[in-house]
Design a protein around this motif. Structure first.
Motif, PDB file in Angstrom:
ATOM      1  N   HIS A 158       0.871  -1.473  -0.594  1.00 58.26           N
ATOM      2  CA  HIS A 158       0.041  -0.258   0.012  1.00 58.26           C
ATOM      3  C   HIS A 158       1.356   1.457   0.010  1.00 58.26           C
ATOM      4  O   HIS A 158       0.493   2.358  -0.193  1.00 58.26           O
ATOM      5  CB  HIS A 158      -1.291   0.024   1.510  1.00 58.26           C
ATOM      6  N   TYR A 159       1.825   0.856   0.727  1.00 54.71           N
ATOM      7  CA  TYR A 159       3.027   2.521   0.976  1.00 54.71           C
ATOM      8  C   TYR A 159       3.373   2.629  -0.907  1.00 54.71           C
ATOM      9  O   TYR A 159       3.916   3.962  -0.974  1.00 54.71           O
ATOM     10  CB  TYR A 159       3.684   2.509   1.631  1.00 54.71           C
ATOM     11  N   TYR A 160       3.396   2.046  -1.791  1.00 53.88           N
ATOM     12  CA  TYR A 160       3.609   2.146  -2.824  1.00 53.88           C
ATOM     13  C   TYR A 160       2.285   2.846  -4.063  1.00 53.88           C
ATOM     14  O   TYR A 160       2.204   3.554  -4.214  1.00 53.88           O
ATOM     15  CB  TYR A 160       4.195   1.130  -3.431  1.00 53.88           C
ATOM     16  N   PHE A 161       1.030   2.376  -3.934  1.00 54.99           N
ATOM     17  CA  PHE A 161      -0.343   2.696  -5.260  1.00 54.99           C
ATOM     18  C   PHE A 161      -0.176   3.723  -3.537  1.00 54.99           C
ATOM     19  O   PHE A 161      -0.675   4.097  -4.779  1.00 54.99           O
ATOM     20  CB  PHE A 161      -0.437   1.355  -5.043  1.00 54.99           C
ATOM     21  N   GLU A 162       0.007   3.735  -2.938  1.00 52.44           N
ATOM     22  CA  GLU A 162      -1.220   4.730  -1.885  1.00 52.44           C
ATOM     23  C   GLU A 162       0.560   6.422  -2.167  1.00 52.44           C
ATOM     24  O   GLU A 162      -1.326   7.394  -2.062  1.00 52.44           O
ATOM     25  CB  GLU A 162      -1.477   4.417  -0.343  1.00 52.44           C
ATOM     26  N   GLY A 163       1.000   6.160  -2.174  1.00 48.27           N
ATOM     27  CA  GLY A 163       2.090   6.857  -1.594  1.00 48.27           C
ATOM     28  C   GLY A 163       2.870   7.663  -2.661  1.00 48.27           C
ATOM     29  O   GLY A 163       3.483   8.723  -2.913  1.00 48.27           O
ATOM     30  N   ARG A 164       3.788   6.743  -3.182  1.00 46.67           N
ATOM     31  CA  ARG A 164       5.465   6.392  -3.465  1.00 46.67           C
ATOM     32  C   ARG A 164       5.001   5.855  -4.948  1.00 46.67           C
ATOM     33  O   ARG A 164       5.680   4.878  -5.458  1.00 46.67           O
ATOM     34  CB  ARG A 164       5.869   5.835  -3.221  1.00 46.67           C
ATOM     35  N   PRO A 165       3.848   5.894  -5.907  1.00 46.14           N
ATOM     36  CA  PRO A 165       3.755   4.892  -6.930  1.00 46.14           C
ATOM     37  C   PRO A 165       5.107   5.037  -8.236  1.00 46.14           C
ATOM     38  O   PRO A 165       5.709   4.022  -9.128  1.00 46.14           O
ATOM     39  CB  PRO A 165       2.711   5.287  -7.817  1.00 46.14           C
ATOM     40  N   THR A 192      -8.613  -2.542  -5.071  1.00 46.20           N
ATOM     41  CA  THR A 192      -7.368  -1.584  -5.147  1.00 46.20           C
ATOM     42  C   THR A 192      -6.746  -2.198  -6.233  1.00 46.20           C
ATOM     43  O   THR A 192      -4.668  -2.087  -6.948  1.00 46.20           O
ATOM     44  CB  THR A 192      -6.913  -0.965  -4.055  1.00 46.20           C
ATOM     45  N   GLU A 193      -5.652  -3.825  -5.235  1.00 47.78           N
ATOM     46  CA  GLU A 193      -4.951  -4.773  -5.678  1.00 47.78           C
ATOM     47  C   GLU A 193      -5.413  -5.072  -7.373  1.00 47.78           C
ATOM     48  O   GLU A 193      -4.268  -5.032  -8.075  1.00 47.78           O
ATOM     49  CB  GLU A 193      -4.570  -5.962  -4.886  1.00 47.78           C
ATOM     50  N   VAL A 196      -4.341  -1.904  -9.545  1.00 42.68           N
ATOM     51  CA  VAL A 196      -2.934  -2.131  -9.613  1.00 42.68           C
ATOM     52  C   VAL A 196      -1.950  -2.825 -10.823  1.00 42.68           C
ATOM     53  O   VAL A 196      -0.828  -3.023 -10.906  1.00 42.68           O
ATOM     54  CB  VAL A 196      -2.093  -1.251  -8.454  1.00 42.68           C
TER      55      VAL A 196
END
Length: 249
Positions: A158-165, A192-193, A196
């Motif tokens: 989640h820390y990739y797709f929510e904040g650091r794609p 969401t997954e 992504v």
């Protein structure tokens, strides 16, 4: 009523677009996957129905939770291999591991206790809470040691797709291969997954697929997915692009 029944019929299921599953948890009693050999055999039978012919099982190696070593994993592998000789003799079964990037894995790797895939591919997993410290350097060091790192299910962090794609671009362009879960494409975790994972397909970043099969509920989700138009659309987009059946020969 007849018209309604006709319209509600499911499509004939398709097969998975690979014959080698590189990510699943079917070794009995070693992690949060199959609890016993009988369950493992049933899961393998279902995998065979999806077109799987070769399975490289990937039990978790995780600090504090699943501190697995060859002394634990290899007997479980042998037990399942023996059971499959009568029930699924045409299935080729071996193992590697899904390696959480933590101090236990680093120590096991340094002591030669990690079984990589053929051709020195190795499956690594981030924490689901935050990116591992100095991840880029660690992945670079793996390549300097002759390994070919594959990042397990990046669509689930989640820390990739929510904040650091942008991390998807950075990691993949640096040479880290991506393995996407069939369960993500099936929407078995969340929309969401799935979204992504589809975006990573569009970018051309999907190098491997894996079932990440743990239990019968996962198998049910994949059975359902294989009857959908989404499965056909995803597999068409990945045709000729994933390395499951060529990387380990």
């Amino acid at each position: 009523m007849a018209l309604f029944s006709f319209l509600s019929k499911k499509s004939e299921p398709v097969k998975l677009p690979f014959k080698t599953d590189i990510h699943c948890h079917i070794l009995p009693g070693v992690d949060d996957g199959s609890p016993d050999t009988a369950t493992s055999v049933e899961l393998v039978k279902r995998m065979k129905n999806w077109g799987i012919e070769r399975i490289i099982a990937t039990p978790h190696i995780t600090e504090s939770t699943f501190e697995n070593t060859p002394d634990i994993l290899d007997p479980a592998l042998q037990e399942l291999q023996d059971a499959l000789k009568t029930s699924c003799p045409d299935i080729e079964l071996s193992r590697a591991s899904e390696n959480r990037i933590d101090d236990f894995f680093r120590a096991q790797l340094a002591s030669g206790q990690i079984t990589a895939y053929p051709n020195r591919y190795i499956l690594v997993e981030n924490s689901f809470i935050q990116e591992p410290w100095q991840l880029d350097q660690f992945l670079f060091d793996l390549t300097m040691q002759g390994y070919r790192p594959i990042l397990a299910h990046p669509e689930r962090y989640h820390y990739y797709f929510e904040g650091r794609p942008e991390r998807y671009d950075q990691l993949h362009r640096a040479g880290t291969l991506f393995q996407i879960n069939v369960l993500s494409l099936a929407g078995a975790y969340s929309k969401t997954e799935k979204r992504v994972a589809e975006k990573l397909i569009e970018k051309g970043y999907v190098d491997f697929l894996g079932t990440d099969l743990h239990k019968s509920r996962h198998a049910d989700a994949i059975d359902e997915y294989l009857t959908t138009k989404d499965a056909r659309r995803h597999f068409d987009a990945l045709k000729g692009k994933i390395l499951n059946d060529t990387a380990f020969n």
